[in-house]
Enzyme design. Structure first.
Site, mmCIF file in Angstrom:
data_model
loop_
_atom_site.group_PDB
_atom_site.id
_atom_site.type_symbol
_atom_site.label_atom_id
_atom_site.label_comp_id
_atom_site.label_asym_id
_atom_site.label_seq_id
_atom_site.Cartn_x
_atom_site.Cartn_y
_atom_site.Cartn_z
ATOM 1 N N THR A 1 -2.433 1.114 -4.741
ATOM 2 C CA THR A 1 -2.931 2.248 -3.953
ATOM 3 C C THR A 1 -4.262 2.793 -4.468
ATOM 4 O O THR A 1 -4.437 3.012 -5.667
ATOM 5 C CB THR A 1 -1.860 3.376 -3.907
ATOM 6 O OG1 THR A 1 -2.371 4.500 -3.180
ATOM 7 C CG2 THR A 1 -1.439 3.823 -5.292
ATOM 8 N N ASP B 1 0.865 -1.170 0.000
ATOM 9 C CA ASP B 1 0.000 0.000 0.000
ATOM 10 C C ASP B 1 0.912 1.234 0.000
ATOM 11 O O ASP B 1 2.084 1.143 0.359
ATOM 12 C CB ASP B 1 -0.879 -0.046 1.256
ATOM 13 C CG ASP B 1 -1.692 1.201 1.451
ATOM 14 O OD1 ASP B 1 -2.225 1.727 0.456
ATOM 15 O OD2 ASP B 1 -1.786 1.655 2.620
ATOM 16 N N ASP C 1 -0.024 5.081 0.960
ATOM 17 C CA ASP C 1 -0.198 6.015 2.083
ATOM 18 C C ASP C 1 -0.254 5.253 3.412
ATOM 19 O O ASP C 1 -1.133 4.417 3.620
ATOM 20 C CB ASP C 1 -1.468 6.843 1.880
ATOM 21 C CG ASP C 1 -1.372 7.704 0.632
ATOM 22 O OD1 ASP C 1 -0.597 8.677 0.631
ATOM 23 O OD2 ASP C 1 -2.056 7.378 -0.360
#
Ligand SMILES: [Mg+2]
Ligand SMILES: [Zn+2]
Length: 182
Positions: free
Chosen positions: A50, A8, A10
């Site tokens: 993402t 991922d 963030d």
């Protein structure tokens, strides 16, 4: 067949300040480079998976996101790490202002981005790893059939969710993940 480390973005690669889309707001998470170097040394290809609903919401556009991704990949390259590809979902099912407001099969917890990587890079998902900081990351990884699913503690992991903790590895911080890179 290749094995992959899926990350991922963030909260895992960069500190999640919310819809980060500028270089000056992109703060790398402690330990991310060491972890990626370890994974590469063990034969993992590295991918970013993402959700970027900020595009649907009109906070930034695809070109801005892709320019930031190119910059990010260059920073990894300076650290001796190859990012094989960045997959992103620009959509949101209901909130936003443009053509990216739509249901899709790429927004996590859907496994679409992972399955696309699997096809493009012949990934053996049963030998692969996903590291994320939201239950939806773990659901996407589970939906895709990824064996090792690592949830790093964040403000999202204390919200109610349906992920069975017995089926994932939950860590307090990213730099504890290295022992699971086998
Ligand atoms: Mg995240
Ligand atoms: Zn999507």
């Amino acid at each position: 067949m290749n094995k992959a480390l899926f990350l991922d973005r963030d909260g895992i690669i960069n500190v999640d300040h919310g819809y980060v889309h500028r270089i000056e707001d992109f703060e790398f998470v402690t330990g991310i480079f060491d972890l990626c170097r370890l994974a590469a040394s063990k034969g993992y290809q590295i991918f970013v998976i993402t959700n970027q609903a900020g595009i649907a919401r009109g906070y930034y556009d695809k070109a801005t996101f892709e320019a930031l991704s190119t910059w990010m990949a260059n920073v990894f390259a300076e650290q001796g790490i190859t990012i094989a590809k960045v997959y992103y979902c620009p959509h949101h099912p209901s909130k936003g202002i443009n053509e990216f407001v739509m249901p899709c099969n790429c927004r996590k917890p859907e496994p679409g981005m992972i399955m696309q990587a699997q096809q493009e890079f012949s990934i053996n998902l049963a030998e692969s790893i996903f590291i994320g900081d939201k239950p939806s990351d773990m659901q996407a990884a589970s939906n895709a059939g990824i064996k090792t699913r690592i949830l790093v503690d964040s403000r999202y992991t204390n919200e109610p969710h349906e992920v069975k903790l017995s089926e994932i590895i939950k860590l307090d911080a990213l730099n504890q993940a290295s022992k699971y890179i086998e």
